[in-house]
Enzyme design. Structure first.
Site, PDB file in Angstrom:
ATOM      1  CB  THR A 234      14.336  17.628 -15.773  1.00 26.46           C
ATOM      2  OG1 THR A 234      15.687  17.969 -15.487  1.00 26.46           O
ATOM      3  CG2 THR A 234      13.489  18.893 -15.870  1.00 26.46           C
TER       4      THR A 234
ATOM      5  CB  SER B 136       3.730  -4.219   7.172  1.00 29.89           C
ATOM      6  OG  SER B 136       4.405  -5.445   7.271  1.00 29.89           O
TER       7      SER B 136
ATOM      8  CE  LYS C 264       6.751   0.256   4.925  1.00 32.49           C
ATOM      9  NZ  LYS C 264       6.943  -0.703   3.853  1.00 32.49           N
TER      10      LYS C 264
ATOM     11  CG  ASN D  26       3.135   0.418   3.410  1.00 31.80           C
ATOM     12  OD1 ASN D  26       4.222   0.991   3.461  1.00 31.80           O
ATOM     13  ND2 ASN D  26       2.936  -0.818   3.835  1.00 31.80           N
TER      14      ASN D  26
ATOM     15  CD  GLU E   5       2.212   0.886  -3.062  1.00 29.74           C
ATOM     16  OE1 GLU E   5       1.527   0.734  -2.028  1.00 29.74           O
ATOM     17  OE2 GLU E   5       3.251   0.263  -3.288  1.00 29.74           O
TER      18      GLU E   5
ATOM     19  CE1 TYR F 296     -22.617  -9.326 -31.696  1.00 28.41           C
ATOM     20  CE2 TYR F 296     -23.315 -11.485 -32.474  1.00 28.41           C
ATOM     21  CZ  TYR F 296     -22.869 -10.665 -31.459  1.00 28.41           C
ATOM     22  OH  TYR F 296     -22.658 -11.181 -30.203  1.00 28.41           O
TER      23      TYR F 296
END
Lengths: 400, 400, 400, 400
Positions: free
Chosen positions: D156, D279, D285, D287, D292, D319
């Site tokens: 939390t 990368s 890297k 990723n 994302e 319309y």
């Protein structure tokens, strides 16, 4: 209280009246001192052009200052039945000073009057926000000076990427704030035009001296076209909010970093305990709620922006009462932003790097690109250097 | 085509690759010429600091210009399997000119490369928008000069309120546009900083001359803090869109007026027939769809703004790939806005006042406030004058 | 007042505390009665499973009902220093009834407690909204019954298109409301799950009877996964707001029509005078502000929706305090919507067709498509019929 | 190509035509097969009521199926100068089959035709989305079955809070998806009404059998009021998007968790390498861009929702061409959502818990609330138990 336009026995449906004025009266209370400022300027201008005489202007100024004092003491409360702040002021003056009160509204409409009060309110808050930004910029500079040469990992895609430092990190916020400041200055300038004298949006046949009243209120210029005064409602408010969003994006980024970097897993920073709150159920918790609640503010102002931009579109030229509903998102957004900068400053001043945690996080893979650059300096093409380092890293990984 | 980071046998899941690149490749196509511009500047800088030799820089320039030519002819199409524009260019150079292609990426990352291309694209479109605004301003001035002294009713709450004129009306748009222009200049300045050299967001250990490459691309300054370069993604795009919204609000107001004022009930204006469209079912229709479709555009850009501001929030510092999704709303919004100004100009130039309709709409009630002002000029207080006129008007009404 | 988690000498920075709780306390006041309802259910459940004895549950119920009475009289005001409504209640019970107050929080967290109160609040308001929708549906039916066979023009592109009638027009709103009602029922069902017992989002080791407390509060079921209880914050609120937006779009359409159709140029309807407001400057004005202010409400709730959807995204699972900022847009939106339906009903009941105005607006061009259909009935293809009518119309036009 | 309403020598300004149709033609291409489906149903209905004869209906069906085949092969491309998909189809039929083509438009308008195609498109995509949700639900169930009894910390405020498990975590998404499914079913039902036969929004004088054509297209019912058909544009689309936002919020939460829990600092999960990207500058890297890019999608659809809700407000009944701009956000949002569920499933199937990392993260402080509950079970009041554990924890902390 009687409305300015009310006939003797006319009476607005009560539920309708509540619907139309309930929230608005609370907002008008916040605008009262700015409305008085506008009214004093208007009255002085009416005196200058000969519509009020010396005795009348004195009475009006006296009355308006009384209202200002009453308001400071909380004794000039707008309540149900008062149509709006303008009407309540006119009625006060008329009751106490007689016919002169009936003259204060000469040559203006509530349309330009409220617009003037809103502009003055925005000017005031935007000035204060600019000051606070400069304070926060100093805060980041100080932080950088104190802790700048501590190394930290730089992240892309939330993965460790390259070596960074507290200097690079904290100064990114400083630079961001300076750009935000430029945007706020631009909207400050946009807002800094006096609409007083545009009346209902079509001017008057009276020979008002708009330059004079603008100057008295400290506006940089007169907004000349009276219809554009009305048509800029929603537009200028929107532009102000967009500039606040930019600033709150900076604060959001800082708060997002703080929330991640203070997890026990990252453990890059500690926050002074009197900024944290506990849990009602988990005895061990020390939460940095202030970062969460400053992180959320950009979303509130974004929603407010949508309200203003959306409600003022698809409407024809001239005043439409829909615009009343732009007052709340504007006023709230300016207040929210001002508070957010202040708490961000407090948070920053109570933020302490955990040097051990940061040091141990500077692991080898962060330097892979730098290693490739070393090969580049020796003449290898970058792509070949990149491949060589990449393959080496993968061999190492496979060993484990 | 092989990705820059791909191992010999590595292969990205095909559905994932489509998801990640499908739309993006179409956008990159639009950015290609700006990416070339950035690449040329970067290569020249690498030559200046000694990383490329004379022969290499010549080959690179040649290769990049070839790509530019191919692109103009539509023969350099990004397609599925190409990771992005940057990769495709690097691969082209390497294939054709050998090792020199592998050097073009020295000291930069796709992170600063795409950012540079986006900034150049925005600079270009914002410049063009500024020019078009000035043209539209002239349009309204011309309209005012031609028709300005024709009277028209002024409206508040969509009800007839006060006498107005085509001069007042058309110049309200002119003034609005000039304010919009100021906002756009402010965001142009914000956007006018070069991020090239910030690499992945943490700079490089190479001694890049960022001032030099910035100058070559026509940027006013270098955006110095490399982390801020990345963190300003979403923020600068958002600020650009907010300024476009302001402009589109002006266009929305004009279009809203046109839609109302060309109804047969109002009948204030006619529009040249070759701007109207018909109905597939109602033979009599001549609709001004262009006003409706320019009216709707502020809403599109508003939604695009929400996309950018919302997707870039609650993210930590540094590049996150979510930001890729800000390209489309930015590019589309700039294009939409540019087109909207142009069609508004065409609409304005084909708009003709219906003098008879306007004249007959100048009915008596519009002059009620003016009548009250006449009493004020004779010394009556405004509120008493207002009441006298109001009661007179109601008596008249009751007679009917 | 002391926080539940506060150490003896701990003290939260005062400005931070204001920032974190200021608005929230006002909202909590509105939630108080729902929080008491939840607390009574929770206490009864604790009694059922043996954590509270008979004496304790009686004391707690007595205490909670006292608070309810005090609140009705306005004597249980949350004020600065009170952390939230839950804490104030627990502290009241402990002060007045001793140790039993310390037991009320057993097996729950403020996380599930506030969520329960919000759900109960939403249930209550959504029920009331459903009733009001049905009332408004009746209103439109009555309107249709009374005036339905009066003809009116039908518009497309804001131009006269085809013959229509007050029946077709008013029943379009009725049908729209019935669809809105279905959506609201769907979100009512979504909201009708009890989160009580999910504690901080990870349940408890106590053997709580969640079915029992859910039943006491009138929930249709238990929301079983405690983490999903927290993760649904922002999502369920968002879904509620989206259903309100649908309803407010219907109201917006009606209000937009009213604003146009009551202009003196269209003059299709009159509105009872005690629903109109005047101008402070133009003696003749009778504005239908209530239509403008109900037209604007969809935009307010749209902005509130953006706030909720945006602030709750990009956050990891589990409670994050950002979610506190979703309370205000939810509560306000439910209140705004309820008021908007009510005023729409009042407006509808005070709306009177102007039969003469409507009749004279039924001009010939409205029947062009019908004329084409007559040719179709005689066997001509529609496109040829269309062309014949179109050309005829244009000849007529050229004659003038 | 000639417009349906075009006179022999009429010509729409070219730039205006581009502005009005450019994007729209691309969208119409996607709608083509649904438009054909609607046209076949309409033609069959015209045959049933005697407007087309047997020969004519056969020709029309043949022609429409030809178009469908051409479209599949990519040989029926809409291009500049084609007004829209409806016009291009009518023109094709007329060219190839003569007068019968001129009859296909009998009793309908492009207004109800496009609406029909959009509804059919939405029906199709919403069905597919429902199937995909069920697949993803299964994915989470399988994950829970495989790994459910592995412990993980519950968070939390982004801080460790309570013990949790992969079961609790993964099933929270399953439950969320089932709620999303209910919302989608509700909007599916809303969308599942046939507008065909409403013509331009005011019906026709022909005796169309709307029930019959609705049934042929698989609609559950007829949307009876023709004006409401048009007025529901923007509203139904908005409701669809809101339900997609709910689903994308679930996906956003999952993706947000993945992004955090795969950092090297948390290290709770690994993702199969062929889902990661590298990368261009940092050789090490890997990723998880797919997380994302699925995280960002809720923001895109939120912005699209704002576009639709905002552009369709403040417009009068019937319309208005503004509504054309709601097609793109609708179509894109349905496609984006469908792709997002699919990639989420792939991501989930390639996600592997790191048992060691999870185990070592189950540190002592997570059990503090449980310890307090143990004291409660022995009879202590919860608040006193809480205090005792809290003070113990702080003593321990001070020792370090």
């Amino acid at each position: 209280m009687k409305k300015l336009w009310q006939k003797e026995n006319g009476k607005l449906n009560e539920f309708i009246e509540t619907f139309e004025t309930k929230d608005d009266l609370l907002l008008d209370q916040k605008l009262l001192k700015y409305d008085i400022q506008g009214s004093i300027a208007h009255a002085k201008m009416l005196y200058k052009i000969g519509i009020l005489n010396f005795d009348e202007i004195k009475k009006i100024e006296k009355g308006l200052k009384e209202i200002l004092d009453l308001d400071k003491k909380g004794s000039f409360k707008l309540k149900f039945g008062d149509e709006d702040v303008h009407t309540k002021i006119e009625n006060y003056l008329t009751e106490k000073y007689g016919d002169v009160g009936k003259k204060i509204h000469t040559g203006r409409s509530r349309n330009d009057q409220i617009l003037t009060a809103i502009r003055l309110f925005s000017k005031d808050k935007l000035s204060e926000i600019q000051k606070q930004i400069l304070g926060l910029v100093q805060g980041f500079q100080l932080f950088s000076k104190k802790y700048g040469n501590i190394e930290m990992p730089g992240y892309t895609h939330m993965q460790k990427a390259m070596p960074s430092s507290l200097k690079l990190w904290s100064e990114s916020f400083k630079d961001s704030l300076l750009d935000d400041l430029d945007l706020i200055k631009a909207v400050y300038k946009l807002n800094n035009q006096s609409p007083l004298g545009s009346a209902a949006g079509y001017g008057t046949t009276l020979n008002l001296d708009k330059e004079y009243s603008a100057k008295l209120m400290g506006f940089a210029k007169v907004q000349n076209n009276p219809l554009y005064c009305q048509n800029s409602r929603g537009k200028i408010e929107g532009a102000i909010l967009a500039s606040l969003i930019s600033l709150l994006q900076t604060i959001n980024k800082f708060a997002s970093d703080i929330m991640l970097f203070t997890t026990s897993e990252f453990d890059f920073f500690k926050v002074e305990e009197n900024l944290t709150t506990g849990s009602s159920i988990m005895p061990q918790k020390k939460n940095i709620d202030v970062a969460e609640l400053s992180r959320s503010k950009v979303h509130l102002v974004l929603g407010n922006y949508v309200q203003i931009a959306s409600l003022s579109s698809n409407l024809i030229s001239g005043y439409n009462r829909d615009l009343q509903d732009s007052k709340k998102p504007l006023i709230e957004s300016l207040e929210i932003t001002l508070d957010s900068i202040k708490v961000t400053r407090i948070l920053l001043e109570n933020l302490f790097p955990n040097e051990d945690g940061l040091k141990s996080s500077m692991t080898e893979e962060l330097y892979a690109a730098d290693q490739a650059y070393e090969l580049v300096k020796k003449g290898m093409s970058f792509r070949d250097a990149y491949k060589q380092i990449k393959e080496g890293g993968e061999k190492d990984e496979n060993k484990h």
